[in-house]
Design a protein around this motif. Structure first.
Motif, PDB file in Angstrom:
ATOM      1  N   ARG A 142      37.225  51.259   3.469  1.00 31.78           N
ATOM      2  CA  ARG A 142      37.613  49.831   4.202  1.00 31.78           C
ATOM      3  C   ARG A 142      38.116  49.059   3.126  1.00 31.78           C
ATOM      4  N   LEU A 143      37.204  49.065   2.047  1.00 28.96           N
ATOM      5  CA  LEU A 143      37.105  48.270   0.683  1.00 28.96           C
ATOM      6  C   LEU A 143      38.383  48.514  -0.068  1.00 28.96           C
ATOM      7  N   SER A 144      38.874  49.684  -0.230  1.00 24.63           N
ATOM      8  CA  SER A 144      39.936  50.421  -1.063  1.00 24.63           C
ATOM      9  C   SER A 144      41.110  49.785  -0.226  1.00 24.63           C
ATOM     10  N   GLN A 145      41.064  49.219   0.735  1.00 26.65           N
ATOM     11  CA  GLN A 145      42.427  48.934   1.472  1.00 26.65           C
ATOM     12  C   GLN A 145      42.761  47.555   1.473  1.00 26.65           C
ATOM     13  N   VAL A 146      41.879  46.646   0.253  1.00 25.14           N
ATOM     14  CA  VAL A 146      42.052  45.260   0.424  1.00 25.14           C
ATOM     15  C   VAL A 146      43.148  44.847  -0.587  1.00 25.14           C
ATOM     16  N   CYS A 147      43.427  45.816  -1.651  1.00 20.51           N
ATOM     17  CA  CYS A 147      44.589  45.620  -2.600  1.00 20.51           C
ATOM     18  C   CYS A 147      44.746  46.857  -3.257  1.00 20.51           C
ATOM     19  N   LYS A 148      45.841  46.708  -4.151  1.00 15.21           N
ATOM     20  CA  LYS A 148      45.880  48.010  -5.089  1.00 15.21           C
ATOM     21  C   LYS A 148      45.140  48.128  -6.191  1.00 15.21           C
ATOM     22  N   SER A 149      44.713  46.929  -6.881  1.00 12.20           N
ATOM     23  CA  SER A 149      43.624  46.951  -7.667  1.00 12.20           C
ATOM     24  C   SER A 149      42.257  47.406  -7.453  1.00 12.20           C
ATOM     25  N   ILE A 150      41.886  46.828  -6.160  1.00 14.44           N
ATOM     26  CA  ILE A 150      40.604  47.637  -5.793  1.00 14.44           C
ATOM     27  C   ILE A 150      40.809  48.957  -5.287  1.00 14.44           C
ATOM     28  N   TYR A 151      41.780  49.364  -4.803  1.00 12.69           N
ATOM     29  CA  TYR A 151      42.162  50.694  -4.240  1.00 12.69           C
ATOM     30  C   TYR A 151      41.747  51.743  -5.667  1.00 12.69           C
ATOM     31  N   ARG A 152      42.445  51.232  -6.840  1.00 16.91           N
ATOM     32  CA  ARG A 152      42.494  52.047  -7.974  1.00 16.91           C
ATOM     33  C   ARG A 152      41.079  52.117  -8.515  1.00 16.91           C
ATOM     34  N   PHE A 153      40.416  51.168  -8.382  1.00 19.26           N
ATOM     35  CA  PHE A 153      38.864  50.888  -8.935  1.00 19.26           C
ATOM     36  C   PHE A 153      38.154  51.886  -7.937  1.00 19.26           C
ATOM     37  N   VAL A 154      38.191  51.739  -6.617  1.00 22.20           N
ATOM     38  CA  VAL A 154      37.505  52.355  -5.443  1.00 22.20           C
ATOM     39  C   VAL A 154      37.415  54.012  -5.610  1.00 22.20           C
ATOM     40  N   ASN A 155      38.845  54.198  -6.096  1.00 20.36           N
ATOM     41  CA  ASN A 155      39.047  55.604  -6.132  1.00 20.36           C
ATOM     42  C   ASN A 155      38.621  56.412  -7.317  1.00 20.36           C
ATOM     43  N   ARG A 156      37.932  55.922  -8.044  1.00 17.32           N
ATOM     44  CA  ARG A 156      37.273  56.570  -9.395  1.00 17.32           C
ATOM     45  C   ARG A 156      36.149  57.427  -8.976  1.00 17.32           C
ATOM     46  N   ASP A 157      36.036  58.489  -9.720  1.00 11.95           N
ATOM     47  CA  ASP A 157      34.988  59.259  -9.358  1.00 11.95           C
ATOM     48  C   ASP A 157      33.643  58.964  -9.572  1.00 11.95           C
ATOM     49  N   ALA A 158      33.486  57.994 -10.369  1.00  9.74           N
ATOM     50  CA  ALA A 158      32.155  57.317 -10.747  1.00  9.74           C
ATOM     51  C   ALA A 158      31.718  56.611  -9.429  1.00  9.74           C
ATOM     52  N   VAL A 159      32.593  56.071  -8.717  1.00  8.94           N
ATOM     53  CA  VAL A 159      32.133  55.312  -7.457  1.00  8.94           C
ATOM     54  C   VAL A 159      31.646  56.380  -6.619  1.00  8.94           C
ATOM     55  N   TRP A 160      32.277  57.308  -6.430  1.00  9.04           N
ATOM     56  CA  TRP A 160      31.964  58.459  -5.344  1.00  9.04           C
ATOM     57  C   TRP A 160      31.020  59.449  -5.661  1.00  9.04           C
ATOM     58  N   ARG A 161      30.505  59.359  -6.814  1.00  9.87           N
ATOM     59  CA  ARG A 161      29.522  60.552  -7.544  1.00  9.87           C
ATOM     60  C   ARG A 161      28.245  60.650  -6.392  1.00  9.87           C
ATOM     61  N   ARG A 162      27.702  59.174  -6.341  1.00 13.42           N
ATOM     62  CA  ARG A 162      26.473  59.287  -5.517  1.00 13.42           C
ATOM     63  C   ARG A 162      26.426  59.830  -4.105  1.00 13.42           C
ATOM     64  N   ILE A 163      27.704  59.359  -3.609  1.00 13.18           N
ATOM     65  CA  ILE A 163      27.945  59.635  -2.005  1.00 13.18           C
ATOM     66  C   ILE A 163      28.216  61.115  -1.819  1.00 13.18           C
ATOM     67  N   ALA A 164      28.897  61.629  -3.153  1.00 13.71           N
ATOM     68  CA  ALA A 164      29.317  63.136  -2.955  1.00 13.71           C
ATOM     69  C   ALA A 164      28.049  64.181  -2.930  1.00 13.71           C
ATOM     70  N   LYS A 165      27.046  63.510  -3.666  1.00 15.06           N
ATOM     71  CA  LYS A 165      25.786  64.406  -3.913  1.00 15.06           C
ATOM     72  C   LYS A 165      25.201  64.493  -2.471  1.00 15.06           C
ATOM     73  N   GLU A 166      25.202  63.591  -1.681  1.00 14.89           N
ATOM     74  CA  GLU A 166      24.607  63.713  -0.301  1.00 14.89           C
ATOM     75  C   GLU A 166      25.457  64.395   0.607  1.00 14.89           C
ATOM     76  N   PHE A 167      26.854  64.963   0.515  1.00 10.63           N
ATOM     77  CA  PHE A 167      27.429  65.779   1.382  1.00 10.63           C
ATOM     78  C   PHE A 167      27.506  67.312   1.083  1.00 10.63           C
ATOM     79  N   LEU A 168      27.749  67.911   2.037  1.00 11.33           N
ATOM     80  CA  LEU A 168      28.113  69.388   1.693  1.00 11.33           C
ATOM     81  C   LEU A 168      29.243  69.688   1.175  1.00 11.33           C
ATOM     82  N   ASN A 169      28.893  70.697   0.144  1.00  8.84           N
ATOM     83  CA  ASN A 169      30.116  71.335  -0.621  1.00  8.84           C
ATOM     84  C   ASN A 169      30.969  70.595  -1.154  1.00  8.84           C
ATOM     85  N   THR A 170      30.585  69.510  -1.792  1.00 12.37           N
ATOM     86  CA  THR A 170      31.715  68.527  -2.777  1.00 12.37           C
ATOM     87  C   THR A 170      31.867  69.172  -4.106  1.00 12.37           C
ATOM     88  N   GLY A 171      31.100  70.350  -4.355  1.00 12.49           N
ATOM     89  CA  GLY A 171      31.203  70.464  -5.639  1.00 12.49           C
ATOM     90  C   GLY A 171      30.006  70.158  -6.880  1.00 12.49           C
TER      91      GLY A 171
END
Length: 389
Positions: free
Chosen positions: A25-54
Motif C-alpha cells: 500500500r505504501l508503494s502506491q503513494v508516489c513514484k519515488s516511494i514506489y522505487r524505494f519500496v521495490n528495493r530488495d533490501a526492503v523485502w529481504r526480511r519479509i522474504a525470509k519468512e515466506f516459502l520458496n522465495t530463494g
C-alpha cells in the motif's frame, strides 16, 4: 516528502516494521516511494519468512536475478496452493523417470535416454524438442545427477555412465551387477548404491571403483555431505540394522547409524542434505524426518507424517521453510511448512485407474515439475495474488 528526506538507513529501519500488505500500500503513494519500496533490501526480511522465495536459512539468495517483491508475490500462491496445472509431456509405456532442474533447463530420463529441454519463459513448458540426448545404457536409467562438467547416470543393467557436458565423450564405470538405484557426485567423488547390496566409491579419473562396501541389504538412496568428508546410505531395512548409516569417505568406516526404531521394510527412498549437519530423509514408513548430525543420532529432530499412509518416494527443500514430497499413490504432491506438523497443501496429479507414484519432483521459485509413470506434470504458481500489486 518528509519521509523521503530521512536518511536511508533510518527509512529502512522504519519499513522493517511493516508487513507485506502495508509495504504494498505504501508503494502506491508516489513514484519515488514506489522505487524505494521495490528495493530488495526492503523485502529481504519479509522474504525470509515466506516459502520458496530463494532466500536460504544462511541468507544465500538462490535467484538474485528475480526481484524479491515478485518472489514474495509468488510465495503467497505456494502457501495458498494457487496454481495452474498442465501436462507438458506424455509417453505410452510406464517408466520410472527421474528429473533434474538447472536454471531454465529440465533434464528428464525416459527409458534408456536422458533428454535435456529448454523451458519456455512465458509458461515453464518444455520446448518441443530436446536440445541434447544422453544415451548409452542397455536398460532403463534409474537415477542420474548433474555436476558442472558431467552428467552421471545409473541404469537397470548395473552400468554407470559419465557423460561430458562439453563434448560427446562418455565413460563407462564397471562394478555393479544389478540395477543402480541411486547416485550422488560432488567435486570428482561419486557414490553409487545398488540392488546388489553394495555401495561403491568412484572418482572421475578411474573406470573402476576405488572401494566397495558390502551393505548386506539393497541400497535405495545415497547423499554426499557438503563437506565431502562423509556420505549417508539408505537401505531397504530388510536386515537387523538401521537403514540410515553415515560413512567416513577416507576411512570407509561406519561413523554412526541414524535412528533406532525403524520397523522392518521401512526403506529410505530419498534424502537431501540441506546443510553439513541437517539431513532430510523419507521412504516407505510414510515419514519425512529431519536429522541434526551434531546431536544425538538416535533420534530425529522433527518428523512429518504423510496423512494417507503412503510411502514417500522423493523430497526437495527450498533451503529455508518449505518441503515438497511425492507420494506413492495417485501422484500426490504435498507442500509442507517446516514450522508446522500438518501438511500445508496437496495436489493430486493423477486420476488414472492405475495409480502412479511421484518418482521425482523438482521446483524453482515459480514452477514445480513432477514425474509420474506416464507423464510429466507442471504446476505454475505465477498467478496474481490478492494483496501485492
Amino acid at each position: 516528502m518528509i519521509l523521503l528526506q530521512l536518511p536511508e538507513d533510518v527509512l529502512y529501519h522504519i519499513l522493517s516494521y511493516l508487513d507485506y500488505k502495508s509495504l504494498s500500500r505504501l508503494s502506491q503513494v508516489c513514484k519515488s516511494i514506489y522505487r524505494f519500496v521495490n528495493r530488495d533490501a526492503v523485502w529481504r526480511r519479509i522474504a525470509k519468512e515466506f516459502l520458496n522465495t530463494g532466500i536460504s536459512r544462511d541468507g544465500t539468495d538462490i535467484y538474485p536475478h528475480i526481484p524479491l517483491k515478485e518472489r514474495v508475490k509468488i510465495a503467497q500462491n505456494w502457501y495458498n496452493g494457487v496454481c495452474k496445472r498442465a501436462i507438458p509431456l506424455k509417453w505410452k509405456t510406464q517408466l520410472l523417470p527421474w528429473l533434474q532442474l538447472e536454471g531454465d533447463v529440465l533434464f528428464l530420463s525416459q527409458a534408456a535416454d536422458i533428454r535435456a529441454y529448454h523451458l519456455r519463459q512465458d509458461s515453464g513448458r518444455l520446448q518441443r524438442n530436446p536440445f541434447e540426448i544422453y544415451s548409452g545404457h542397455n536398460g532403463d536409467v534409474c537415477h542420474f545427477v548433474l555436476t558442472d562438467s558431467h552428467l552421471i547416470s545409473g541404469g537397470s543393467e548395473g552400468k554407470i555412465l559419465v557423460h561430458s557436458r562439453t563434448s560427446d565423450m562418455s565413460v563407462e564405470l564397471s562394478g555393479h551387477n544389478q540395477e543402480v538405484n541411486c547416485l550422488d557426485s560432488k567435486d570428482g567423488l561419486i557414490i553409487s548404491g545398488s540392488r546388489d547390496r553394495t555401495t561403491r566409491i568412484w572418482t572421475l579419473t578411474s573406470t573402476y571403483p576405488r572401494h566397495t562396501i558390502p551393505m548386506y541389504d539393497r541400497v535405495w538412496s545415497v547423499a554426499i555431505s557438503p563437506t565431502l568428508s562423509s556420505f549417508v546410505t539408505g537401505t531397504a531395512c530388510c536386515e537387523n540394522f538401521s537403514p540410515l548409516r553415515i560413512w567416513d569417505v577416507e576411512r570407509l568406516e561406519c561413523v554412526c547409524s541414524l535412528g533406532s526404531e525403524f520397523r522392518r521394510g521401512a526403506g529410505v527412498l530419498d534424502m537431501v542434505f540441506e546443510s553439513p549437519f541437517q539431513l532430510f530423509t523419507c521412504g516407505y514408513d510414510t515419514f519425512i524426518r529431519l536429522w541434526d548430525l551434531r546431536i544425538n543420532p538416535q533420534k530425529c529432530v522433527m518428523e512429518w507424517e504423510e496423512p494417507h499412509d503412503s510411502a514417500l518416494y522423493c523430497i526437495q527443500t527450498d533451503g529455508n521453510h518449505m518441503i515438497a514430497s511425492g507420494s506413492s499413490y495417485y501422484g500426490v504432491v504435498r507442500l509442507w511448512d517446516k514450522r508446522q506438523t500438518e501438511c500445508l497443501q496437496f495436489f493430486q496429479l493423477s486420476s488414472d485407474p492405475v495409480s502412479s507414484p511421484v518418482y521425482c519432483l523438482r521446483f524453482s521459485s515459480t514452477h514445480l515439475y513432477a514425474a509420474l509413470a506416464t507423464a510429466l506434470h507442471l504446476l505454475d504458481f505465477r498467478q496474481n495474488p490478492i494483496y501485492i500489486r
